[in-house]
Design a protein around this motif. Structure first.
Motif, PDB file in Angstrom:
ATOM      1  N   SER A  84       0.836  -1.197   0.000  1.00  0.00           N
ATOM      2  CA  SER A  84       0.000   0.000   0.000  1.00  0.00           C
ATOM      3  C   SER A  84       0.872   1.248   0.000  1.00  0.00           C
ATOM      4  N   LEU A  85       0.702   2.086  -0.996  1.00  0.00           N
ATOM      5  CA  LEU A  85       1.351   3.384  -1.061  1.00  0.00           C
ATOM      6  C   LEU A  85       0.289   4.446  -0.842  1.00  0.00           C
ATOM      7  N   VAL A  86       0.711   5.669  -0.580  1.00  0.00           N
ATOM      8  CA  VAL A  86      -0.246   6.737  -0.344  1.00  0.00           C
ATOM      9  C   VAL A  86      -1.084   6.946  -1.596  1.00  0.00           C
ATOM     10  N   GLY A  87      -2.390   6.700  -1.462  1.00  0.00           N
ATOM     11  CA  GLY A  87      -3.301   6.921  -2.576  1.00  0.00           C
ATOM     12  C   GLY A  87      -3.386   5.778  -3.555  1.00  0.00           C
ATOM     13  N   SER A  88      -2.706   4.651  -3.285  1.00  0.00           N
ATOM     14  CA  SER A  88      -2.753   3.541  -4.231  1.00  0.00           C
ATOM     15  C   SER A  88      -2.481   2.235  -3.498  1.00  0.00           C
ATOM     16  N   GLU A  89      -2.698   1.127  -4.227  1.00  0.00           N
ATOM     17  CA  GLU A  89      -2.445  -0.188  -3.672  1.00  0.00           C
ATOM     18  C   GLU A  89      -2.012  -1.109  -4.800  1.00  0.00           C
ATOM     19  N   MET A  90      -0.936  -1.872  -4.563  1.00  0.00           N
ATOM     20  CA  MET A  90      -0.456  -2.794  -5.583  1.00  0.00           C
ATOM     21  C   MET A  90      -0.428  -4.201  -5.018  1.00  0.00           C
ATOM     22  N   CYS A  91      -0.882  -5.163  -5.823  1.00  0.00           N
ATOM     23  CA  CYS A  91      -0.860  -6.553  -5.414  1.00  0.00           C
ATOM     24  C   CYS A  91       0.455  -7.165  -5.859  1.00  0.00           C
ATOM     25  N   ILE A  92       1.212  -7.763  -4.923  1.00  0.00           N
ATOM     26  CA  ILE A  92       2.503  -8.324  -5.279  1.00  0.00           C
ATOM     27  C   ILE A  92       2.432  -9.848  -5.395  1.00  0.00           C
ATOM     28  N   ARG A  93       1.216 -10.397  -5.376  1.00  0.00           N
ATOM     29  CA  ARG A  93       0.975 -11.770  -5.763  1.00  0.00           C
ATOM     30  C   ARG A  93      -0.083 -11.767  -6.851  1.00  0.00           C
ATOM     31  N   LEU A 114      -5.279   2.711  23.656  1.00  0.00           N
ATOM     32  CA  LEU A 114      -4.628   3.819  22.963  1.00  0.00           C
ATOM     33  C   LEU A 114      -5.556   4.309  21.862  1.00  0.00           C
ATOM     34  N   LEU A 115      -6.374   5.285  22.173  1.00  0.00           N
ATOM     35  CA  LEU A 115      -7.361   5.779  21.215  1.00  0.00           C
ATOM     36  C   LEU A 115      -6.761   6.895  20.365  1.00  0.00           C
ATOM     37  N   LEU A 116      -5.760   6.536  19.572  1.00  0.00           N
ATOM     38  CA  LEU A 116      -5.128   7.524  18.703  1.00  0.00           C
ATOM     39  C   LEU A 116      -5.902   7.617  17.393  1.00  0.00           C
ATOM     40  N   PRO A 117      -6.209   8.810  16.945  1.00  0.00           N
ATOM     41  CA  PRO A 117      -6.992   8.962  15.716  1.00  0.00           C
ATOM     42  C   PRO A 117      -6.218   8.533  14.479  1.00  0.00           C
ATOM     43  N   GLU A 118      -6.916   7.894  13.553  1.00  0.00           N
ATOM     44  CA  GLU A 118      -6.322   7.530  12.267  1.00  0.00           C
ATOM     45  C   GLU A 118      -6.426   8.724  11.325  1.00  0.00           C
ATOM     46  N   ARG A 119      -5.347   8.980  10.593  1.00  0.00           N
ATOM     47  CA  ARG A 119      -5.352  10.066   9.613  1.00  0.00           C
ATOM     48  C   ARG A 119      -5.528   9.488   8.206  1.00  0.00           C
ATOM     49  N   LYS A 120      -6.335  10.132   7.401  1.00  0.00           N
ATOM     50  CA  LYS A 120      -6.563   9.703   6.028  1.00  0.00           C
ATOM     51  C   LYS A 120      -6.261  10.856   5.084  1.00  0.00           C
ATOM     52  N   ILE A 121      -5.441  10.572   4.071  1.00  0.00           N
ATOM     53  CA  ILE A 121      -5.055  11.602   3.106  1.00  0.00           C
ATOM     54  C   ILE A 121      -6.026  11.573   1.925  1.00  0.00           C
ATOM     55  N   ILE A 122      -6.595  12.709   1.608  1.00  0.00           N
ATOM     56  CA  ILE A 122      -7.543  12.834   0.496  1.00  0.00           C
ATOM     57  C   ILE A 122      -6.815  13.444  -0.703  1.00  0.00           C
ATOM     58  N   PHE A 123      -6.944  12.805  -1.869  1.00  0.00           N
ATOM     59  CA  PHE A 123      -6.299  13.274  -3.093  1.00  0.00           C
ATOM     60  C   PHE A 123      -7.341  13.763  -4.092  1.00  0.00           C
ATOM     61  N   ASP A 124      -6.919  14.692  -4.949  1.00  0.00           N
ATOM     62  CA  ASP A 124      -7.793  15.109  -6.041  1.00  0.00           C
ATOM     63  C   ASP A 124      -7.548  14.206  -7.245  1.00  0.00           C
ATOM     64  N   ALA A 125      -8.207  14.508  -8.366  1.00  0.00           N
ATOM     65  CA  ALA A 125      -8.121  13.655  -9.550  1.00  0.00           C
ATOM     66  C   ALA A 125      -6.715  13.614 -10.132  1.00  0.00           C
ATOM     67  N   GLN A 126      -5.899  14.635  -9.874  1.00  0.00           N
ATOM     68  CA  GLN A 126      -4.534  14.694 -10.402  1.00  0.00           C
ATOM     69  C   GLN A 126      -3.511  14.043  -9.450  1.00  0.00           C
ATOM     70  N   GLY A 127      -3.973  13.545  -8.313  1.00  0.00           N
ATOM     71  CA  GLY A 127      -3.065  12.900  -7.381  1.00  0.00           C
ATOM     72  C   GLY A 127      -2.425  13.841  -6.384  1.00  0.00           C
ATOM     73  N   ASN A 128      -2.896  15.076  -6.306  1.00  0.00           N
ATOM     74  CA  ASN A 128      -2.377  16.046  -5.354  1.00  0.00           C
ATOM     75  C   ASN A 128      -3.116  15.938  -4.022  1.00  0.00           C
ATOM     76  N   VAL A 129      -2.385  16.200  -2.936  1.00  0.00           N
ATOM     77  CA  VAL A 129      -3.008  16.144  -1.620  1.00  0.00           C
ATOM     78  C   VAL A 129      -4.028  17.266  -1.490  1.00  0.00           C
ATOM     79  N   GLN A 130      -5.260  16.861  -1.201  1.00  0.00           N
ATOM     80  CA  GLN A 130      -6.344  17.829  -1.079  1.00  0.00           C
ATOM     81  C   GLN A 130      -6.670  18.143   0.373  1.00  0.00           C
ATOM     82  N   ASP A 131      -6.563  17.126   1.208  1.00  0.00           N
ATOM     83  CA  ASP A 131      -6.908  17.326   2.614  1.00  0.00           C
ATOM     84  C   ASP A 131      -6.385  16.145   3.430  1.00  0.00           C
TER      85      ASP A 131
END
Length: 298
Positions: free
Chosen positions: A5-14, A112-129
């Motif tokens: 898993s990369l930021v904004g994508s996922e690749m299957c290695i099998r 440990l109730l640490l919040p999960e952060r999620k990166i939102i990308f736009d259609a061009q792959g830029n970080v939106q939020d």
């Protein structure tokens, strides 16, 4: 790991046919599984567990927010496309979780109730939020079910005297324990110096810190004080879950250690003629599984 898993994508290695089809619990598809049936009494205490070969046909896949709506009895409009029997199955599961949670003998894990952060990308792959994902009751429900299955797997293999890899989590190093105690004193958080450092004692610190502006700082400090969870043949228990016997059983498609546990169970219970993977002490001693995560993925 099967997926990268990369930021904004996922690749299957099998082979994707394995990841996304044959080993995927798709709705409407019949799949062979190694299942465990666990019985609890009305006090939430485990009575028995039994592993067996089975086939499963998923009627519907649910997201965590959907399950949250069901257990919270959301407005009818949100649930109108879900069959009543399925709604009742999830509500029964939630009722069972509540019973287990109230079990007076249940070990108190580290909260440990640490919040999960999620990166939102736009259609061009830029970080939106970057947004904070809310911890749902449905997350706790599924986590508890998996923990109970993992405990049963460890106990079954111990009873069968089979070699397998435990999932262990050592207690924090003494130096970090001392620093944590000094932090509690400095912030005037509750701490009894006569008590041993246990998840319950740390939870008292975390609970008090949540009433202050430093709640996230203290939570991060507690997280960084933890030792690395790991796999090994020798059992030293799991500090974070406060369990004496624990392994990983629930994700054989993405964790090699789980696959080894499955093979050991099949051999121990004579559900398969011969294990396809080595489970001898010498073979297990040659296996090294490294992980980049600490406690967050128990």
């Amino acid at each position: 790991e099967i997926r990268l898993s990369l930021v904004g994508s996922e690749m299957c290695i099998r082979d994707s046919a394995l990841c996304d089809d044959l080993c995927s619990l798709k709705a409407g598809c019949l799949r062979p599984v190694l299942a465990v049936k666990i019985r609890f009494n009305r006090k939430g205490q485990k009575i028995s567990c039994h592993f067996h070969r089975a086939k499963i046909k998923v009627r519907k896949n649910f997201s965590y927010p959907q399950v949250e709506d069901i257990i919270n009895n959301a407005v009818p409009e949100k649930l109108e496309n879900i069959d009543v029997p399925l709604l009742q199955v999830i509500r029964n599961l939630w009722h069972g979780y509540q019973l287990i949670s109230k079990n007076p003998d249940k070990a108190e894990p580290l909260h440990l109730l640490l919040p999960e952060r999620k990166i939102i990308f736009d259609a061009q792959g830029n970080v939106q939020d970057i947004v904070t994902e809310k911890l749902l009751q449905s997350h706790k429900l599924i986590e508890e079910v998996m923990i109970q299955a993992n405990i049963c797997a460890a106990q079954q293999l111990e009873e069968s005297r089979k070699n397998f890899l435990y999932r262990v989590h050592p207690e924090p190093p003494k130096a970090k324990q001392e620093v944590l105690i000094r932090l509690a004193h400095m912030l005037q958080l509750p701490w009894c110096p006569q008590k041993a450092l246990t998840p319950k004692a740390i939870n008292q610190i975390l609970k008090a810190a949540r009433e202050t502006e430093l709640k996230e700082v203290v939570s991060q400090f507690v997280l960084r004080a933890q030792s690395q969870a790991q796999y090994q043949r020798e059992n030293i228990g799991h500090f974070g879950l406060y369990l004496t016997h624990y392994t990983h059983f629930t994700s054989p498609i993405r964790r090699y250690a789980d696959l080894l546990v499955h093979r050991a169970l099949l051999e121990a219970l004579q559900l398969e003629e011969k294990a396809a993977l080595p489970t001898s002490p010498h073979s297990l001693s040659l296996i090294h599984i490294s992980e980049p995560t600490r406690l967050r993925r128990i």
